[in-house]
Design an enzyme around this catalytic site. Structure first.
Site, PDB file in Angstrom:
ATOM      1  N   TRP A 100     -22.255  28.905 -23.761  1.00 15.37           N
ATOM      2  CA  TRP A 100     -21.703  30.229 -23.468  1.00 15.37           C
ATOM      3  C   TRP A 100     -21.405  31.004 -24.738  1.00 15.37           C
ATOM      4  CZ3 TRP A 100     -23.087  31.714 -19.043  1.00 15.37           C
ATOM      5  CH2 TRP A 100     -23.090  30.861 -17.935  1.00 15.37           C
ATOM      6  N   ASP A 167     -12.991  33.595 -24.584  1.00 19.73           N
ATOM      7  CA  ASP A 167     -13.568  33.397 -23.252  1.00 19.73           C
ATOM      8  C   ASP A 167     -12.872  32.176 -22.641  1.00 19.73           C
ATOM      9  OD1 ASP A 167     -15.055  32.801 -21.025  1.00 19.73           O
ATOM     10  OD2 ASP A 167     -16.988  32.678 -22.065  1.00 19.73           O
ATOM     11  N   LYS A 191     -14.120  30.204 -11.549  1.00 24.99           N
ATOM     12  CA  LYS A 191     -13.941  28.808 -11.959  1.00 24.99           C
ATOM     13  C   LYS A 191     -12.542  28.313 -11.603  1.00 24.99           C
ATOM     14  CE  LYS A 191     -17.961  28.817 -14.266  1.00 24.99           C
ATOM     15  NZ  LYS A 191     -18.176  29.669 -15.422  1.00 24.99           N
TER      16      LYS A 191
END
Ligand code: PLP
Length: 355
Positions: A100, A167, A191
């Site tokens: 990511w 993040d 999530k």
């Protein structure tokens, strides 16, 4: 009975599913579905207000930090962050700790100079970069707190005076942190805090508006702050599911109460994997994620056999990421300890049978 170890969209509390279902039929006794109310009506404005307030309470945010609920996933912020924070003649520092982070770097490079100050690509992202230095002239430092795919998590934070952008998609609200130290936090909701379709942003408003760049209205965090996340129609239902999840977390006793439970779940699984030679956790001990536990087996045939067995027993989502192979169990806030106990039992039995 299913034991849901999905990495995202992931497990949510049963209570949230029940309340969300009820709201689809009749929202708060209004005679209307949550799917048909106007986003500027008091019905929904109350939802947004309470969701913002709940996030502020849970994260103990000060008045400099604003909470936004925005369209799109974390991926949108890969571009939106540099657009809003990277000076047109400036430089942004990024840590490349996994898939990511790599994607975030690629997007930032479209907006200016990016310096990758640390990378664990050479180690296959089985550990996190450490001992890197952050140039003081950087507009910000970008981190990924939890690498969902590789199973690493930041446990030691860098000391720096530049704004830290993080993040936190896969470990938001899972452990106690001084959230006020961050310049900007973003997380896709699916999530650990809700349904897909919305992301939460926590931003220190004083770091905005310094790039010298014209920013399209819908991409401008300042515009979203000024309009209370109602610049256009927000993802009404997804925001409501966030609110229900935030309420649930408050009822549990907040982050202080859920964090030790998350530790207990992860420790139980890692301890089991470390004890059984048949299974090998892939991540360096110091960098192991409490949210996503990744392991492999030497024998690929046995991997398939274990996976089939786990599926038979009702376990869902333990197959590793398509790029990583092996296994991954995601242990988000709403995953009951019992699910881990069932998995640990199966691991132990399997090892006894094959060992
Ligand atoms: C899942 C994930 C993303 C991507 O999220 P989307 O909401 O699908 O855009 C980004 N970063 C991390 C750490 C993730 O786990």
């Amino acid at each position: 009975m299913k034991y849901n170890f999905n990495s995202g969209p992931g497990v949510l509390p049963k209570q949230v599913f029940e309340e969300a279902s009820q709201a689809v039929l009749d929202f708060n006794g209004s005679g209307l579905s949550i799917l048909e109310i106007g986003h500027r009506t008091p019905l929904f404005v109350d939802v947004l207000d309470e969701a913002r307030a709940a996030a502020k309470t849970l994260m103990q945010l000060d008045d400099d930090h604003e909470v936004l609920f925005l369209h799109g996933g974390a991926t949108t912020h890969f571009m939106q962050v540099p657009m809003n924070l990277l000076g047109t003649n400036g430089m942004a520092a990024y840590v490349d700790g996994g898939t990511w982070g790599t994607k975030a770097i690629k997007e930032a490079q479209l907006f200016g100079r990016v310096e990758v100050v640390g990378s664990s690509a050479q180690q296959g992202y089985t550990c996190l970069p450490k001992d890197y230095t952050v140039p003081p002239e950087a507009s910000y430092l970008h981190l990924t707190s939890n690498n969902t795919i590789e199973g690493t998590q930041i446990h030691h934070w860098p000391q720096t005076d530049v704004p830290v952008v993080c993040d936190m998609s896969s470990d938001i609200l899972s452990r106690e942190l001084d959230f006020n130290r961050f310049g900007l936090i973003y997380a896709g909701a699916q999530k650990n805090m809700g349904a897909a379709g919305v992301s939460m942003v926590v931003v220190n408003k004083h770091i905005l508006g310094k790039t010298g760049r014209a920013i399209p209205t819908i991409m401008d965090y300042r515009q979203h702050i000024a309009n209370g996340s109602l610049l256009n129609t927000p993802p009404v239902f997804a925001v409501y599911v966030c609110l229900l999840t935030l309420r649930w977390l408050l009822q549990q006793g907040g982050i202080a109460a859920i964090a030790p439970q998350n530790e207990e779940k992860a420790n139980l699984l890692y301890d089991t994997l470390d004890t059984l030679p048949l299974f090998t956790p892939t991540v360096a001990k110091a960098d192991r994620s409490l949210m996503n536990v990744v392991w492999i087996m030497d024998n690929k045939m046995l991997e398939q056999e274990f996976l089939d067995l786990a599926t038979q027993e009702g376990m869902v989502g333990i197959q590793g990421h398509r790029t990583a192979g092996g296994f991954r169990a995601s242990l988000y806030n709403a995953l009951p300890l019992q699910s881990v106990q069932v998995l640990v039992q199966l691991l132990t039995h399997f090892a006894q049978k094959k060992g």
